[in-house]
Design a protein around this motif. Structure first.
Motif, PDB file in Angstrom:
ATOM      1  N   TYR A 189       0.972  -1.155   0.068  1.00  0.00           N
ATOM      2  CA  TYR A 189       0.185   0.052  -0.034  1.00  0.00           C
ATOM      3  C   TYR A 189       0.938   1.187  -0.045  1.00  0.00           C
ATOM      4  O   TYR A 189       0.715   2.154  -0.709  1.00  0.00           O
ATOM      5  CB  TYR A 189      -0.966   0.176   1.209  1.00  0.00           C
ATOM      6  CG  TYR A 189      -1.433   1.370   1.603  1.00  0.00           C
ATOM      7  CD1 TYR A 189      -2.462   1.804   0.766  1.00  0.00           C
ATOM      8  CD2 TYR A 189      -1.031   2.070   2.650  1.00  0.00           C
ATOM      9  CE1 TYR A 189      -3.310   2.920   1.244  1.00  0.00           C
ATOM     10  CE2 TYR A 189      -1.755   3.246   2.868  1.00  0.00           C
ATOM     11  CZ  TYR A 189      -2.866   3.611   2.289  1.00  0.00           C
ATOM     12  OH  TYR A 189      -3.498   4.699   2.648  1.00  0.00           O
ATOM     13  N   LEU A 190       1.666   1.475   0.950  1.00  0.00           N
ATOM     14  CA  LEU A 190       2.659   2.660   0.971  1.00  0.00           C
ATOM     15  C   LEU A 190       3.582   2.768  -0.200  1.00  0.00           C
ATOM     16  O   LEU A 190       3.959   3.923  -0.654  1.00  0.00           O
ATOM     17  CB  LEU A 190       3.410   2.513   2.235  1.00  0.00           C
ATOM     18  CG  LEU A 190       2.532   2.504   3.580  1.00  0.00           C
ATOM     19  CD1 LEU A 190       3.460   2.209   4.888  1.00  0.00           C
ATOM     20  CD2 LEU A 190       2.010   3.938   3.799  1.00  0.00           C
ATOM     21  N   MET A 191       4.129   1.613  -0.538  1.00  0.00           N
ATOM     22  CA  MET A 191       4.974   1.635  -2.066  1.00  0.00           C
ATOM     23  C   MET A 191       4.160   2.170  -3.353  1.00  0.00           C
ATOM     24  O   MET A 191       4.446   2.896  -4.033  1.00  0.00           O
ATOM     25  CB  MET A 191       5.626   0.270  -2.259  1.00  0.00           C
ATOM     26  CG  MET A 191       6.728   0.004  -1.242  1.00  0.00           C
ATOM     27  SD  MET A 191       8.125   0.825  -0.948  1.00  0.00           S
ATOM     28  CE  MET A 191       8.788   0.396  -2.438  1.00  0.00           C
ATOM     29  N   GLY A 192       2.868   1.627  -3.048  1.00  0.00           N
ATOM     30  CA  GLY A 192       1.891   2.259  -4.200  1.00  0.00           C
ATOM     31  C   GLY A 192       1.824   3.737  -3.949  1.00  0.00           C
ATOM     32  O   GLY A 192       1.416   4.373  -5.103  1.00  0.00           O
ATOM     33  N   LEU A 193       1.847   4.468  -2.922  1.00  0.00           N
ATOM     34  CA  LEU A 193       1.601   5.790  -2.564  1.00  0.00           C
ATOM     35  C   LEU A 193       3.000   6.680  -3.104  1.00  0.00           C
ATOM     36  O   LEU A 193       2.908   7.848  -2.960  1.00  0.00           O
ATOM     37  CB  LEU A 193       1.341   6.019  -1.129  1.00  0.00           C
ATOM     38  CG  LEU A 193      -0.002   5.379  -0.759  1.00  0.00           C
ATOM     39  CD1 LEU A 193      -0.230   5.936   0.616  1.00  0.00           C
ATOM     40  CD2 LEU A 193      -1.274   5.922  -1.725  1.00  0.00           C
ATOM     41  N   GLY A 194       4.135   5.755  -3.643  1.00  0.00           N
ATOM     42  CA  GLY A 194       5.358   6.263  -3.830  1.00  0.00           C
ATOM     43  C   GLY A 194       6.357   6.347  -2.703  1.00  0.00           C
ATOM     44  O   GLY A 194       7.593   7.136  -3.087  1.00  0.00           O
ATOM     45  N   ALA A 195       6.104   5.536  -1.631  1.00  0.00           N
ATOM     46  CA  ALA A 195       7.290   5.486  -0.652  1.00  0.00           C
ATOM     47  C   ALA A 195       8.456   5.017  -1.362  1.00  0.00           C
ATOM     48  O   ALA A 195       8.451   3.974  -2.060  1.00  0.00           O
ATOM     49  CB  ALA A 195       6.857   4.713   0.477  1.00  0.00           C
ATOM     50  N   TYR A 196       9.626   5.461  -1.105  1.00  0.00           N
ATOM     51  CA  TYR A 196      11.085   4.902  -1.530  1.00  0.00           C
ATOM     52  C   TYR A 196      11.202   3.266  -0.846  1.00  0.00           C
ATOM     53  O   TYR A 196      12.031   2.646  -1.508  1.00  0.00           O
ATOM     54  CB  TYR A 196      12.104   5.929  -1.327  1.00  0.00           C
ATOM     55  CG  TYR A 196      13.397   5.437  -1.698  1.00  0.00           C
ATOM     56  CD1 TYR A 196      13.930   5.258  -3.210  1.00  0.00           C
ATOM     57  CD2 TYR A 196      14.322   4.948  -0.748  1.00  0.00           C
ATOM     58  CE1 TYR A 196      15.022   4.745  -3.578  1.00  0.00           C
ATOM     59  CE2 TYR A 196      15.677   4.429  -1.102  1.00  0.00           C
ATOM     60  CZ  TYR A 196      15.937   4.322  -2.575  1.00  0.00           C
ATOM     61  OH  TYR A 196      17.242   4.034  -2.987  1.00  0.00           O
ATOM     62  N   GLN A 197      10.822   3.531   0.657  1.00  0.00           N
ATOM     63  CA  GLN A 197      11.287   2.330   1.319  1.00  0.00           C
ATOM     64  C   GLN A 197      10.157   2.465   2.530  1.00  0.00           C
ATOM     65  O   GLN A 197       9.745   3.330   2.944  1.00  0.00           O
ATOM     66  CB  GLN A 197      12.534   2.842   2.151  1.00  0.00           C
ATOM     67  CG  GLN A 197      13.146   1.410   2.992  1.00  0.00           C
ATOM     68  CD  GLN A 197      14.531   1.538   3.466  1.00  0.00           C
ATOM     69  OE1 GLN A 197      15.054   2.650   3.538  1.00  0.00           O
ATOM     70  NE2 GLN A 197      14.937   0.567   4.374  1.00  0.00           N
ATOM     71  N   VAL A 198       9.946   1.168   3.150  1.00  0.00           N
ATOM     72  CA  VAL A 198       8.821   0.981   4.180  1.00  0.00           C
ATOM     73  C   VAL A 198       9.740   0.162   5.395  1.00  0.00           C
ATOM     74  O   VAL A 198      10.261  -0.798   4.957  1.00  0.00           O
ATOM     75  CB  VAL A 198       7.558   0.344   3.461  1.00  0.00           C
ATOM     76  CG1 VAL A 198       6.740   0.025   4.818  1.00  0.00           C
ATOM     77  CG2 VAL A 198       6.962   1.071   2.596  1.00  0.00           C
ATOM     78  N   ILE A 199       9.707   0.760   6.479  1.00  0.00           N
ATOM     79  CA  ILE A 199      10.154   0.343   7.525  1.00  0.00           C
ATOM     80  C   ILE A 199       9.236   0.121   8.756  1.00  0.00           C
ATOM     81  O   ILE A 199       8.081   0.715   8.802  1.00  0.00           O
ATOM     82  CB  ILE A 199      11.436   1.256   8.180  1.00  0.00           C
ATOM     83  CG1 ILE A 199      10.873   2.588   8.616  1.00  0.00           C
ATOM     84  CG2 ILE A 199      12.670   1.406   6.913  1.00  0.00           C
ATOM     85  CD1 ILE A 199      12.133   3.564   8.898  1.00  0.00           C
ATOM     86  N   GLY A 200       9.719  -0.407   9.783  1.00  0.00           N
ATOM     87  CA  GLY A 200       8.830  -0.564  10.990  1.00  0.00           C
ATOM     88  C   GLY A 200       8.776   0.360  11.748  1.00  0.00           C
ATOM     89  O   GLY A 200       9.184   1.542  11.645  1.00  0.00           O
ATOM     90  N   ARG A 201       8.156   0.354  12.914  1.00  0.00           N
ATOM     91  CA  ARG A 201       8.008   1.130  14.007  1.00  0.00           C
ATOM     92  C   ARG A 201       9.353   1.714  14.468  1.00  0.00           C
ATOM     93  O   ARG A 201      10.383   0.990  14.449  1.00  0.00           O
ATOM     94  CB  ARG A 201       6.969   0.838  15.102  1.00  0.00           C
ATOM     95  CG  ARG A 201       5.736   0.891  14.852  1.00  0.00           C
ATOM     96  CD  ARG A 201       5.077   0.735  16.235  1.00  0.00           C
ATOM     97  NE  ARG A 201       3.426   0.798  15.718  1.00  0.00           N
ATOM     98  CZ  ARG A 201       2.778  -0.324  15.988  1.00  0.00           C
ATOM     99  NH1 ARG A 201       3.506  -1.456  16.424  1.00  0.00           N
ATOM    100  NH2 ARG A 201       1.585  -0.333  15.886  1.00  0.00           N
ATOM    101  N   LEU A 202       9.618   3.033  14.692  1.00  0.00           N
ATOM    102  CA  LEU A 202      10.793   3.487  15.253  1.00  0.00           C
ATOM    103  C   LEU A 202      10.468   4.055  16.899  1.00  0.00           C
ATOM    104  O   LEU A 202       9.334   4.654  16.982  1.00  0.00           O
ATOM    105  CB  LEU A 202      11.279   4.604  14.303  1.00  0.00           C
ATOM    106  CG  LEU A 202      11.695   4.273  12.962  1.00  0.00           C
ATOM    107  CD1 LEU A 202      11.901   5.525  12.256  1.00  0.00           C
ATOM    108  CD2 LEU A 202      12.976   3.242  12.964  1.00  0.00           C
ATOM    109  N   PRO A 203      11.254   3.726  17.626  1.00  0.00           N
ATOM    110  CA  PRO A 203      12.640   2.953  17.420  1.00  0.00           C
ATOM    111  C   PRO A 203      12.292   1.521  17.388  1.00  0.00           C
ATOM    112  O   PRO A 203      11.383   1.199  17.993  1.00  0.00           O
ATOM    113  CB  PRO A 203      13.523   3.217  18.865  1.00  0.00           C
ATOM    114  CG  PRO A 203      12.428   3.630  19.787  1.00  0.00           C
ATOM    115  CD  PRO A 203      11.310   4.345  19.107  1.00  0.00           C
TER     116      PRO A 203
END
Length: 332
Positions: A189-203
């Motif tokens: 979903y997020l990559m489809g919106l244009g995200a370059y990279q998807v990562i988990g929660r931080l920290p």
């Protein structure tokens, strides 16, 4: 008098809140210069708080919730608006201190309203408070001088309304967007919106938030707060900026002054509630142009207004992705 279909929240003697469908007459509505036939509203975290015991946002009950309202003017005593104008309203005390968008009719002051030229009422409601807040956040990053070539921009809570539209807008403007979310299933979903990279929660789990960590981002859009924001601040590039608008995780900010005095970072607070109507209308003009989300259909899902109570319970637990538009005109 005319009948108004509405969802009305009532508080009982023990502090419990019930939200139910009622037909009231239009004397139930507050005074206002403009009467609007409401076609759409939205589901926002603040809407859920308004119908949650001790939610802290509703001033009194009974209350018609709905901090967003988009529709068509049916009566006006203001020279600014005419019958037939398409309008959107959000912020101020709508849905918290005066009756809001979960009714087929709203009566509002003229200086709460924005006339729509390049958007339909459905598009305006899909954008709503969350999308407007995202646009303000993106503007804060651009106004700070952060350019796409300066490095990645982190978006926390990336599957929420503010987060989703921020990812869409930033990617559309050429920024490298790092989308942070706790929902592993939202990667595509997020990559489809244009995200370059998807990562988990931080920290990351077990990771300690240092007063200063390794520089990673030129800017941050944060709607989470707590240690997530503390981590983001500690890892901002020199002279970076964090545009903050929410506290989905926590209202606390367990950080030090070190990012501010050793890296010159800026913490930019974003408030769409009390913003004056002049700047509000100017930002909506931007939203009708360069800041119109490119993937609004993918971000938005519809629910009839009578199903809004269920969705409000879901958003409190973080179970909503993107924007939920409430269909009012055909929903009762």
């Amino acid at each position: 008098m005319s009948a108004v279909n509405a969802l009305v929240a009532h508080q009982d003697a023990e502090g419990g809140i019930a939200l139910r469908h009622e037909i009231v007459d239009d004397t139930f509505l507050p005074e206002g210069d403009v009467t609007v036939s409401v076609e759409y509203s939205g589901i926002n975290y603040k809407d859920a708080l308004a119908v949650t015991p001790k939610g802290g946002v509703a001033r009194s009950y009974p209350l018609i919730p709905g901090i967003d309202a988009a529709g068509t003017v049916t009566a006006s005593s203001s020279s600014q608006f005419a019958v037939g104008d398409r309008v959107v309203a959000h912020g101020y005390d709508i849905g918290t201190g005066r009756h809001g968008g979960y009714a087929d009719t709203a009566r509002l002051p003229a200086d709460y309203l924005v006339k729509l030229d390049g958007l339909t009422t459905g598009e305006a409601a899909a954008i709503g408070t969350a999308g407007f807040t995202a646009a303000m956040s993106v503007n804060a990053i651009r106004d700070h001088g952060v350019r796409p070539q300066d490095g990645p921009v982190l978006v926390t809570g990336a599957t929420g309304g503010v987060g989703s539209i921020s990812v869409d807008l930033l990617a559309g403007l050429g920024y490298e967007v790092i989308a942070s979310t706790g929902k592993a299933e939202a990667h595509d979903y997020l990559m489809g919106l244009g995200a370059y990279q998807v990562i988990g929660r931080l920290p990351e789990q077990g990771e300690k938030v240092r007063p200063l960590g390794k520089s990673k981002w030129a800017g941050v859009v944060d709607s989470v707060g707590g240690d997530t924001l503390a981590y983001a601040l500690s890892t901002l590039n020199y002279a970076g900026v964090a545009a903050i608008s929410g506290l989905a995780r926590s209202a606390d900010l367990p950080t030090t002054v070190m990012p501010f005095i050793l890296r010159g970072v800026t913490l930019a607070g974003i408030d769409s509630v009390q913003l004056a109507i002049g700047p509000r209308r100017e930002i909506w003009k931007q939203i009708e142009g360069e800041l119109k989300p490119k993937h609004l259909n993918e971000i938005t899902k519809d629910v009839p207004v009578l199903e809004a109570p269920h969705t409000l319970r879901t958003i409190i637990g973080g179970g909503v992705t993107g924007r939920t538009r409430v269909v009012v005109h055909d929903g009762f």
